[in-house]
Design an enzyme around this catalytic site. Structure first.
Site, PDB file in Angstrom:
ATOM      1  N   CYS A 102      -6.053   5.801   8.496  1.00 10.76           N
ATOM      2  CA  CYS A 102      -5.412   4.833   7.590  1.00 10.76           C
ATOM      3  C   CYS A 102      -4.966   3.581   8.352  1.00 10.76           C
ATOM      4  CB  CYS A 102      -4.207   5.486   6.915  1.00 10.76           C
ATOM      5  SG  CYS A 102      -3.392   4.405   5.731  1.00 10.76           S
ATOM      6  N   CYS A 117       2.732   3.258   9.246  1.00 11.60           N
ATOM      7  CA  CYS A 117       3.935   4.064   8.945  1.00 11.60           C
ATOM      8  C   CYS A 117       4.268   4.954  10.158  1.00 11.60           C
ATOM      9  CB  CYS A 117       3.690   4.918   7.710  1.00 11.60           C
ATOM     10  SG  CYS A 117       2.961   3.978   6.340  1.00 11.60           S
ATOM     11  N   CYS A 133       3.753   8.791  10.238  1.00 13.66           N
ATOM     12  CA  CYS A 133       2.553   9.409   9.648  1.00 13.66           C
ATOM     13  C   CYS A 133       1.443   9.696  10.660  1.00 13.66           C
ATOM     14  CB  CYS A 133       2.015   8.525   8.528  1.00 13.66           C
ATOM     15  SG  CYS A 133       0.642   9.329   7.665  1.00 13.66           S
ATOM     16  N   CYS A 160      -1.399  17.956  -6.656  1.00 10.96           N
ATOM     17  CA  CYS A 160      -1.207  16.598  -6.135  1.00 10.96           C
ATOM     18  C   CYS A 160      -2.292  16.305  -5.112  1.00 10.96           C
ATOM     19  CB  CYS A 160       0.144  16.472  -5.436  1.00 10.96           C
ATOM     20  SG  CYS A 160       1.500  17.077  -6.434  1.00 10.96           S
ATOM     21  N   CYS A 216      -1.230  14.771 -10.075  1.00 11.94           N
ATOM     22  CA  CYS A 216      -0.527  13.688  -9.379  1.00 11.94           C
ATOM     23  C   CYS A 216      -1.464  13.123  -8.313  1.00 11.94           C
ATOM     24  CB  CYS A 216       0.750  14.227  -8.750  1.00 11.94           C
ATOM     25  SG  CYS A 216       1.655  12.981  -7.809  1.00 11.94           S
ATOM     26  N   CYS A 238       6.581   9.410  -9.298  1.00 19.82           N
ATOM     27  CA  CYS A 238       7.064  10.351  -8.304  1.00 19.82           C
ATOM     28  C   CYS A 238       7.416   9.485  -7.105  1.00 19.82           C
ATOM     29  CB  CYS A 238       5.969  11.356  -7.962  1.00 19.82           C
ATOM     30  SG  CYS A 238       6.430  12.429  -6.583  1.00 19.82           S
ATOM     31  N   ARG A 264      12.331  17.266  -5.743  1.00 16.85           N
ATOM     32  CA  ARG A 264      11.286  18.085  -5.119  1.00 16.85           C
ATOM     33  C   ARG A 264      11.591  18.294  -3.643  1.00 16.85           C
ATOM     34  NH1 ARG A 264       6.578  18.648  -7.801  1.00 16.85           N
ATOM     35  NH2 ARG A 264       7.082  16.971  -9.237  1.00 16.85           N
TER      36      ARG A 264
END
Ligand code: SAM
Ligand code: DTB
Ligand code: SF4
Length: 335
Positions: A63, A67, A70, A107, A139, A199, A271
């Site tokens: 990616c 972040c 991550c 998800c 999701c 979410c 969650r």
């Protein structure tokens, strides 16, 4: 005339919380915070029902975002490398297996900065339709999107789009530099406009202060309506990421975050997300007591581990809470 005194309602639906008020909640003696959260939870979700949501990474690694938490970012040197995207049928086979194991929501994640049009997006739409045909909530989490993409996802029957704020506006620049907080808020608005539920939550344990935690919750709790689902993650400090050396989150601080989210957003699904592997079952039971009403279910999150199905079944049984089975009429009809 009634002789029964009416109890003051614990559930107050407010959208005007200040960061200072939220910090006061976070700083309450734990026993008092739990008492307040439980009062709200018992009124809003009297059955203490818990939703089981299974996760699958459809497009893993490589990616372009940076972040700091991550393992999928190409800017870091974690073991996760870019893998070919999964195709529609294997994804739906995983959704069926998750349903058989008792999941009510499926998800799917894409390690993208934003959704790409063309074949990958058409496949995403087919996956959403397929999951919905199984009678499950669907999701997607795949980064930023356009209005047109949000509308097509809504037409395909997407239940929810996950896009986290991750941290407070004040702490954000220390975590991500390749997209802004404002861009995140705009993505959330597009999802809302298309009629898909939100979410949206965050991560603790990234070096933020208590005021940052209150500030993250303030942004969420002043949304009107509140996000229908609020994932609370504890950082999984993955080797090779800039946050690899962060000390583990104190489980009782996690409990405080859950309890405060429950008080602020009485009807949202709070969650219990990443970080459960590092928690004892007793800490997780406290989270359920504090108002968590959903867990990620299955032994993998996106790239990191999660308790296995048997352990979670045992956890829920030990806590005396029941999964949300009745949301799957098709499943019981088919036997
Ligand atoms: N690329 C999309 C995006 O960022 O919106 C979707 C996938 S992304 C991995 C989904 C969420 O997972 C992130 O927003 C973050 O909150 C959470 N996450 C990722 N890595 C994590 C970690 N190491 N610990 C805890 N949460 C994490
Ligand atoms: C969310 O808030 N947490 C989930 C889900 N939404 C997509 C993802 C957690 C990822 C943890 C790190 C990993 O497994 O790669
Ligand atoms: Fe990419 Fe999402 Fe990971 Fe950020 S959190 S690096 S956008 S996959």
């Amino acid at each position: 005339m009634t002789l029964t005194p009416t109890r003051p309602a614990a559930v107050q639906l407010r959208h005007d919380w200040t960061t200072a008020q939220i910090q006061e909640l976070l700083e309450l003696p734990l026993i008092d915070l739990l008492w307040r959260a439980q009062a709200v939870h018992r009124e809003a979700n009297p059955g203490y029902r818990v939703q089981l949501a299974s996760l699958l990474s459809v497009k893993t690694g490589g990616c372009e975002e940076d972040c700091a938490y991550c393992p999928q970012s190409m800017h870091h040197s974690s073991d996760v490398t870019g893998r070919p995207e999964l195709e529609v049928e294997p994804v739906l086979a995983r959704a069926r297996a998750a349903r058989e194991a008792g999941a009510q929501r499926f998800c799917m994640g894409w390690a993208w900065r934003d959704i790409r049009d063309g074949a990958p997006f058409e496949a995403m739409l087919q996956m959403v339709r397929g999951v919905r045909e199984l009678g499950m909530e669907a999701c997607v989490t795949a980064g930023m999107l356009t209005d047109a993409q949000a509308e097509r996802l809504a037409e395909a029957g997407l239940t929810a789009y996950n896009h986290n704020l991750d941290t407070s506006p004040e702490h954000y620049d220390r975590i991500i530099t390749t997209r802004t907080y404002q861009e995140r808020l705009e993505t959330l608005e597009r999802v809302r406009r298309a009629g898909i539920t939100l979410c949206c939550g965050g991560i603790i344990g990234m070096g933020e202060s208590l005021t940052d935690r209150a500030s993250l919750l303030q942004v969420l709790a002043t949304m009107d309506p509140h996000p229908e689902s609020v994932p609370i993650n504890a950082l999984v400090a993955v080797e090779g990421t800039p946050l690899e050396g962060q000390p583990p989150v104190d489980p009782l601080d996690f409990v405080r975050m859950v309890a405060t989210a429950r008080i602020l957003m009485p009807h949202s699904r709070v969650r219990l997300s990443a970080g459960r592997e590092g928690m004892t079952r007793e800490a997780q039971v406290l989270c359920l007591l504090a108002g968590a009403d959903s867990i990620f279910y299955g032994d993998t999150l996106l790239t990191t581990g999660n308790p296995d199905v048997a352990a979670d079944r045992e956890l829920l049984a030990a806590a005396g809470v029941t999964p949300w089975e009745e949301q799957l009429p098709e499943r019981s009809a088919c036997g």
